[in-house]
Design an enzyme around this catalytic site. Structure first.
Site, PDB file in Angstrom:
ATOM      1  N   HIS A 194      -6.527   5.104   3.742  1.00  0.00           N
ATOM      2  CA  HIS A 194      -6.661   4.348   2.489  1.00  0.00           C
ATOM      3  C   HIS A 194      -5.587   4.699   1.470  1.00  0.00           C
ATOM      4  O   HIS A 194      -5.365   3.960   0.512  1.00  0.00           O
ATOM      5  CB  HIS A 194      -8.051   4.539   1.889  1.00  0.00           C
ATOM      6  CG  HIS A 194      -8.545   3.349   1.129  1.00  0.00           C
ATOM      7  ND1 HIS A 194      -7.835   2.802   0.070  1.00  0.00           N
ATOM      8  CD2 HIS A 194      -9.654   2.575   1.262  1.00  0.00           C
ATOM      9  CE1 HIS A 194      -8.488   1.745  -0.396  1.00  0.00           C
ATOM     10  NE2 HIS A 194      -9.593   1.583   0.298  1.00  0.00           N
TER      11      HIS A 194
ATOM     12  N   ASP B 270      -4.772  -0.463   1.857  1.00  0.00           N
ATOM     13  CA  ASP B 270      -6.030  -0.832   1.193  1.00  0.00           C
ATOM     14  C   ASP B 270      -6.906  -1.655   2.127  1.00  0.00           C
ATOM     15  O   ASP B 270      -6.420  -2.230   3.115  1.00  0.00           O
ATOM     16  CB  ASP B 270      -5.741  -1.645  -0.067  1.00  0.00           C
ATOM     17  CG  ASP B 270      -5.237  -0.758  -1.195  1.00  0.00           C
ATOM     18  OD1 ASP B 270      -4.663  -1.293  -2.154  1.00  0.00           O
ATOM     19  OD2 ASP B 270      -5.418   0.479  -1.098  1.00  0.00           O
TER      20      ASP B 270
END
Lengths: 460, 410
Positions: A433, A437
């Site tokens: 992450h 995203d």
């Protein structure tokens, strides 16, 4: 009368010469055929070394087992014994050179009889250039994690050899002096080849030696009789795997995106291509998956990146690390530039790397690096799906489950619904992450699914 | 008298079958677990025995060797003695703690394993473990941990291994003292891990001076640099430490392995050991194996650092730049100028006029064979010029100090 004889002799000699030269021979530009000697990884965790004293100077010949150069790294002084015959043509890194990364060119070797004065102007660039030295100590952790490749999830690795436990092949022991049959026997019986003393010609280890070793007890800690447990020593490879995966889990906020992919069309295409192969190639599902990863990465390049200090490095090529199970453990050799490779060359590359991995003949540049990984447990029908641990410093890894026949609803032309069989696999992408995203990861998965379910789009 | 130049044989000497072995009974070396101690304090003999064991013990054996050396400074394989050691202090010996006017001889030894510089004396015990290189790959701290355990059993509670593979003691992470340093040597299939252990050395206060070279600030070297750490004794006796290490080793490698005290008479007779001892005592090995370095009194392009100020009594225009490879000064890339304190440049080429060495080649001068910079620098004509003579003398005295040259070079 003499001419045809001489010509035949000359031809034979050339053939003989070609056979003698190691397969690493380079036929480069204006220089005679030569081999580039690279800084070896003399231990699984070595990332760079200092060049010490050279045992040979240009013009000297070297026999297998002789010390070519001494290397020091982290207080360990090691002899780099070259395992092939040849003549040293040029030294590219002089004594005293520090922090030469593993895999960088350090010398040039030629065959007996080659004119070495041709190499006087040979530079590092001619050897293929060098990669930047690893970052200083503070960042060493990050750099060292990109060497010594490991797979993400570790399904119970295949039984390791007795005694030494598994470890990445080092240059020192790449080719122990052993006959082919004996080597096979040793692997079968789980005997550590390195602990054997050869009694064959030239100290070669023979099948007899292996058989003798099987009956002789190996040195090492024995568990007391009737013990409730067995302490298995932790090998270097296991330690490396442990450290890297721990680090990956700690540093990378993993999230997972799963997708059920219909592979019916893909399997049909594969069958069609393979039937026309005529022995030139044999494509596997894995080859298609790797190619599809290349396509998806080109469409969503954010995923083909790496979190570095201060920057996110987005790679222009897609180098896929492919998990391979070998007798000594799991290793991930890299198929470079998949976006530019066709299925056939991907297939060849994977087979070649897998074979080298099993024969412990992988070179460091073949397993260090990579921009994304694939871990395929599809050969195990019990595995429907799984999640993988990202291989640092990459940002994603794709975990492939096994093919299952699934009943899917289908709308008929006349408006009625019926059921059809579809072949599906569940793939799960793990994304970092920090770099990728959620929406981006999902987008990548969408592109991947698109090209797998419509494999002819690979042509686009 | 031509110096002994073994040249390429200085590289890790591959074990050829020994003409005279160390043990008459060769099966000793084939045992899976072996323990040896050495009664001699001769560092050269001990290191030679250690190398012999590395190359001759069975490929899968685990071997422990313990030995104590008389006072010596031991540099790593790829280090620079001029930069790591105060050779002037070493040459003069160190004052004996009981009677400071008496000086104890300190040998300079270059070992075959890597790493940095350490000091040995009779209050320091060296432990050495030789085992299959897979053990090194699997955990290179394994045997340092073993020695730490031995120390903890003897009451040194905070003994632990740090990330430089040293054994340290000390109440916290910020306050640690090194008691043992490690180094490794790997050959095909075998790994040697050896380390020191400061138990009760009376010379600790001298070590700092001994391992700090006055020439350091002027030198830039490709060799391996030592990393300095504060040191301390663990305050134990040699015997109890040796017994504890043997105990931990026996636990690790199960069995009641007997301890063999090496017969040093036999060791000195063993062909390989005798040859190795001879090799590592030569100046060519100790000094000639130094990677390339430069010594300059002023910043240069490759080394723009500020230099320590020169002593005031030296000629103000003095500039020295020495380019040294394998202990030999390359005169083509070296220079000494500004020897006259009055006006007038007087660049001098070293070696051309060395009264002691009529065979000196014009473009090279072996640094470690210079017995006095005065004769290396001077021109017979200078002896007639008192000013130049004085200045040359001052410069050569300074250079002698920098390079540890002087009488009673022990």
């Amino acid at each position: 009368m003499l001419a045809p004889v001489l010509r035949r002799q000359a031809l034979q000699q050339t053939k003989y010469a070609r056979v003698l030269l190691p397969s690493l021979t380079r036929w480069y530009a204006s220089f005679p055929p030569h081999t580039v000697v690279k800084m070896p990884a003399l231990s699984p965790t070595m990332t760079a070394g200092n060049i010490g004293a050279w045992g040979k100077k240009p013009g000297d010949s070297i026999e297998p087992g002789e010390v070519l150069v001494e290397i020091e790294t982290d207080k360990a002084q090691m002899d780099f014994e070259f395992q092939e015959e040849g003549v040293l043509a040029k030294i590219l890194k002089e004594s005293g050179e520090k922090d030469v990364p593993v895999g960088n060119p350090i010398a040039i070797l030629v065959e007996e009889g080659t004119d070495i004065s041709a190499f006087e102007s040979f530079t590092l660039k001619d050897a293929g250039g060098e990669s930047a030295p690893p970052a200083p100590k503070e960042e060493k952790k990050e750099e060292s994690s990109s060497s010594g490749s490991t797979p993400a999830p570790t399904p119970a690795p295949e039984p390791e050899e007795s005694g030494s436990g598994g470890r990445l092949p080092t240059s020192l022991d790449r080719d122990p002096n052993i006959t082919l049959q004996a080597r096979g026997l040793a692997v079968e019986k789980g005997v550590n080849v390195r602990s054997l003393k050869g009694t064959g010609p030239g100290g070669k280890i023979t099948e007899e030696d292996v058989n003798k070793a099987v009956s002789a007890p190996t040195a090492g800690t024995a568990t007391p009789a009737g013990a409730q447990y067995e302490d298995i020593p932790i090998s270097g490879m296991r330690k490396t795997i442990a450290n890297r995966l721990k680090e990956s889990m700690a540093e990378n906020p993993h999230y997972f995106v799963s997708s059920s992919l219909s592979v019916s069309k893909l399997l049909k295409l594969r069958q069609a291509l393979n039937s026309k192969a005529d022995g030139r190639y044999k494509l596997s599902v894995n080859d298609f998956l790797i190619k599809a990863m290349g396509v998806a990465c080109k469409k969503v390049p954010t995923v083909n990146s790496s979190w570095r200090d201060g920057v996110i490095r987005q790679f222009n090529t897609v180098d896929v690390s492919v998990a391979v199970a070998t007798p000594t453990g799991l290793i991930t050799p890299i198929v470079k530039g998949v976006e530019g490779k066709g299925l056939q060359s991907i297939s060849e590359a994977v087979k070649d790397l897998a074979k080298k991995a099993r024969d412990s003949k992988l070179k460091p540049e073949e397993y260090q690096g990579g921009s994304i990984s694939i871990s395929n447990m599809g050969m195990n029908p019990a595995v429907e799906r799984f999640t993988a641990v990202i291989n640092p410093p990459q940002a994603a890894i794709l975990a492939i489950g096994s093919v299952k026949k699934v009943a899917v609803p289908v709308e008929n032309d006349d408006g009625t619904t019926s059921v059809e069989w579809d072949e599906q696999i569940v793939v799960t992408g793990s994304f970092d992450h920090k770099v990728v995203d959620g929406a981006v990861g999902a987008e990548w998965m969408k592109e991947f699914k698109q090209v797998i379910e419509n494999p002819l789009e690979l042509l686009l | 008298m031509a110096p002994f130049r073994p040249s390429l044989s200085l590289l890790s000497r591959i074990s050829a079958p020994s003409k005279v072995p160390l043990f008459r009974d060769a099966t000793v070396l084939a045992k899976p677990v072996q323990i040896y101690t050495s009664p001699t304090h001769d560092p050269y003999l001990n290191l030679a025995i250690e190398q012999y064991l590395l190359r001759n013990c069975a490929k899968s054996s685990a071997v422990l060797f313990l030995y104590v050396n008389r006072p010596c400074v031991v540099i790593g394989r790829n280090q620079n003695p001029w930069m790591e050691v105060n050779l002037d202090r070493r040459r003069r010996g160190i004052p004996s703690p009981s009677s400071p006017s008496k000086h104890t001889r300190v040998d300079l030894v270059r070992r075959r394993s890597g790493g940095g510089t350490v000091f040995h004396d009779l209050g320091n015990v060296n432990w050495s473990v030789i085992c299959p290189s897979a053990s090194f790959d699997f955990d290179r701290n394994r045997h340092a941990e073993m020695v730490s355990r031995a120390l903890r059993r003897l009451g040194v509670e905070e003994a632990r291994v740090n990330d430089r593979h040293d054994i340290v003691v000390g109440p916290s992470e910020k306050e640690t003292y090194k008691v043992s340093g490690s180094a490794y040597k790997l050959i095909t299939g075998r790994a040697l891990h050896h380390g020191t252990c400061l138990l009760s050395s009376p010379h600790l206060p001298m070590v700092s001076e001994l391992l700090r070279s006055p020439a350091e600030g002027y030198m830039q070297s490709k060799g391996v640099r030592s990393v300095r750490s504060p040191i301390r004794n663990v305050e134990l006796g040699n015997e109890e430490f040796i017994d504890a290490v043997i105990g931990e080793f026996r636990k690790m490698y199960e069995g009641e392995t007997p301890v063999v005290d090496v017969d040093t008479e036999a060791a000195v007779q063993a062909t390989w050991i005798a040859e190795e001892m001879e090799t590592i005592q030569t100046a060519d090995w100790k000094y000639g194996q130094t990677p390339q370095f430069t010594f300059s009194t002023h910043p240069t392009e490759e080394d723009p650092r500020r230099r320590p100020p020169l002593p005031e009594d030296l000629p103000p225009k003095l500039r020295i730049h020495l380019d040294v490879r394998k202990g030999i000064i390359d005169l083509n890339s070296s220079s000494i100028s500004g020897l006259r304190s009055d006006e007038g440049e007087c660049a001098v080429r070293i070696g051309e006029n060395d009264l002691y060495d009529v065979d000196a080649k014009a473009d090279k001068k072996t640094l470690y064979e210079i017995v006095d910079w005065g004769t290396a620098l001077s021109n017979p004509l200078d002896l007639q010029d008192p000013l130049l003579f004085n200045d040359t003398r001052k410069v050569s005295d300074w250079l002698n100090k920098m390079f540890g040259i002087g009488p009673s070079s022990m």
